[in-house]
Each structure stands twice: as C-alpha cells, then as structure tokens.
Design an enzyme around this catalytic site. Structure first.
Site, PDB file in Angstrom:
ATOM      1  N   ASP A  29       0.817  -1.208   0.000  1.00  0.00           N
ATOM      2  CA  ASP A  29       0.000   0.000   0.000  1.00  0.00           C
ATOM      3  C   ASP A  29       0.854   1.263   0.000  1.00  0.00           C
ATOM      4  O   ASP A  29       0.512   2.260  -0.638  1.00  0.00           O
ATOM      5  CB  ASP A  29      -0.917   0.001   1.221  1.00  0.00           C
ATOM      6  CG  ASP A  29      -2.065  -0.991   1.080  1.00  0.00           C
ATOM      7  OD1 ASP A  29      -2.297  -1.472  -0.045  1.00  0.00           O
ATOM      8  OD2 ASP A  29      -2.724  -1.278   2.089  1.00  0.00           O
ATOM      9  N   ARG A  62      -8.784   4.482  11.650  1.00  0.00           N
ATOM     10  CA  ARG A  62      -9.331   3.348  12.393  1.00  0.00           C
ATOM     11  C   ARG A  62      -8.575   3.106  13.689  1.00  0.00           C
ATOM     12  O   ARG A  62      -9.177   2.771  14.719  1.00  0.00           O
ATOM     13  CB  ARG A  62      -9.302   2.092  11.512  1.00  0.00           C
ATOM     14  CG  ARG A  62      -9.751   0.823  12.213  1.00  0.00           C
ATOM     15  CD  ARG A  62      -9.670  -0.372  11.280  1.00  0.00           C
ATOM     16  NE  ARG A  62      -9.933  -1.620  11.984  1.00  0.00           N
ATOM     17  CZ  ARG A  62      -9.020  -2.319  12.645  1.00  0.00           C
ATOM     18  NH1 ARG A  62      -7.753  -1.879  12.681  1.00  0.00           N
ATOM     19  NH2 ARG A  62      -9.334  -3.436  13.272  1.00  0.00           N
ATOM     20  N   SER A  63      -7.254   3.308  13.664  1.00  0.00           N
ATOM     21  CA  SER A  63      -6.442   3.031  14.850  1.00  0.00           C
ATOM     22  C   SER A  63      -6.702   4.025  15.978  1.00  0.00           C
ATOM     23  O   SER A  63      -6.381   3.741  17.131  1.00  0.00           O
ATOM     24  CB  SER A  63      -4.955   3.027  14.485  1.00  0.00           C
ATOM     25  OG  SER A  63      -4.490   4.339  14.217  1.00  0.00           O
TER      26      SER A  63
END
Length: 268
Positions: A45, A165-166
């Site tokens: 990514d 998200r983290s």
C-alpha cells in the site's frame, strides 16, 4: 496502451518489477513511465500511495493496479506470482475502472496569501511539535470547536481503514463521498471540552483547521511529511478528482476490510 511499473526495493519488489517489465515487453505492451495509461505498483500500500503522489497530475487519464510482494495490501489486488495473468488482463483491457474519493488539502502558511495544494488517498494529519495542539475547527466556515490534544486526522472513506481506524474513527464505504475528522488523544476535562468522537461530513461540506497560539507544526498528507512548518490554516475538501483503479478483478470494499482485519480465523 502504455503501462508504467512503479516498484519499491523492499520485499523483492524490485526484482518482481523487472520481471513484469520483461513480460509486458514480450507481450508487445508499451512500457512508459512518463505518460502511462496504467500504473502498476509493485510492493504494498505504501508503494501505491507513493505512486499516487508521483502521478497525481495525471489522474484524469491514469488508472492504477496494485501488486503486493509482502503482506496482503489493502489496495493491491494481485500477488507477485500472478504476473502472467496480470499481463493477459492488461492485454484484454476494456477501459473499465472503479474510482475512490481523495482529499484536496490547501495549506496556508503564516504570512502567505496563496495556499499550497496537497492531495491524499488515505489521510492527512496536523500535530504540534513537542506540545499540545490547540486549534479552532470550522465546518463550512462555522466554528465547531476549539480542539486541544495531540492532533487531528482527516481521512477519506478508503483511508478510514488506515490511521483513522487506529484512533477510533469509523470505517466508511467509499461510495459515500464524505470526509472524516478524528481526534488524536484529545483533552477532555472540566476546563477543556471537545466532541470526543469522529465527525463525518457531507460531500458539500469542508473543514478548516486554524492552529492557535502560533508555533510550528507537523503536517502529513499520506506519505508527504512537512515538519516544523508555520501553518496559519488548513482547508480540507473531498477532491474533484478520484484515484481510479483498473477494474479487472477489483476486490469489493467490504471484502478488503474482512481480509485485512478479520481473515479466516485460522492464522496463529
């Protein structure tokens, strides 16, 4: 059809990239790293995000394909042992694509009138160097809150599965062309109050962050990292363009989320 191969040196990606170039040439597909129609990234990514920054002035006509050489990547649909199948898919290309929203980011430095434009596929952050960030947050030019904490993260729907998200943000399907603002270690007590939750804004809304009390800041846009910068304000909007992926066997968003974070439950 002109194809660029953009690879990293990690996890044998450079060798895989060279193999792909050879296979493309054998199939009489033009390899052009300057003005491509398709950009194949080889790595993970991070490699794709780097390629996006490299080719972001060509988004109107470039489509991306991700090949991963290490752990399963969120944006990578092909594995390094599938190069022959990938070349066949490129030969059969019909021009179909799937597009994901990106961020348009305008950063105005202290004493400057013209902002600097950045773009991001995943997210952008602002943090104060060596102390607490204090910043006024505006939504559509209306003051929303005065934030105090480590920093703020603005993400796209696909970026909602990354840093956002983290730090407790929601995961959002990319068909919802919205942006999300999540707090990084906000201060909430009797004196200082923030919402204490991520905020999801409509496609026609934008967020402006104006740091208070002066000083220098650390600003990021995906892998772009601007350190020790005197920022006056940052404005975030959903971009007018998208990042487009060649739709050969593009994995659905929720399948990506499942594969990345849940899996089959059989791994140690």
């Amino acid at each position: 059809m002109k194809v660029a191969v953009y690879s990293t040196q990690a996890n044998n990606a450079e060798n895989v990239g060279k193999q792909l170039v050879s296979k493309l040439k054998e199939a009489q597909i033009t390899v052009d790293n300057e003005q491509p129609d398709i950009v194949v990234t080889v790595g993970g990514d991070g490699t794709l995000l780097s390629a996006f920054q490299h080719y972001r002035t060509q988004l109107a006509h470039v489509r991306f394909i991700g090949v991963h050489t290490g752990h399963l990547g969120f944006y990578t649909d092909w594995q390094d042992y599938e190069l022959d199948d990938l070349v066949k898919a490129i030969q059969a290309d019909t021009g179909e694509s799937v597009g994901y929203p990106i961020l348009d980011i305008d950063v105005t430095l202290v004493g400057e009138k013209k902002p600097i434009r950045y773009q991001a596929v995943n997210e952008s952050t602002i943090k104060k160097i060596s102390s607490t960030l204090v910043a006024d947050v505006y939504i559509k030019d209306q003051l929303f809150e005065r934030f105090r904490g480590d920093g703020l993260c603005i993400s796209t729907p696909t970026g909602s599965t990354a840093y956002n998200r983290s730090i407790g943000g929601a995961v959002i399907h990319p068909h919802l062309e919205v942006l999300q603002m999540a707090e990084i270690a906000s201060i909430n007590n009797r004196v200082f109050r923030t919402l204490g939750a991520s905020v999801i804004m409509a496609p026609d809304e934008w967020v402006t962050i104006r740091p208070a009390h002066g000083g220098n800041f650390n600003f990021t846009a995906d892998q772009v990292d601007v350190v020790n910068s005197p920022i006056e304000q940052i404005e975030y909007r959903i971009g007018k363009q998208k990042i487009n992926f060649a739709k050969y066997r593009h994995i659905g968003f929720w399948n990506r989320v499942h594969n990345a974070f849940i899996g089959d439950g059989n791994e140690d």
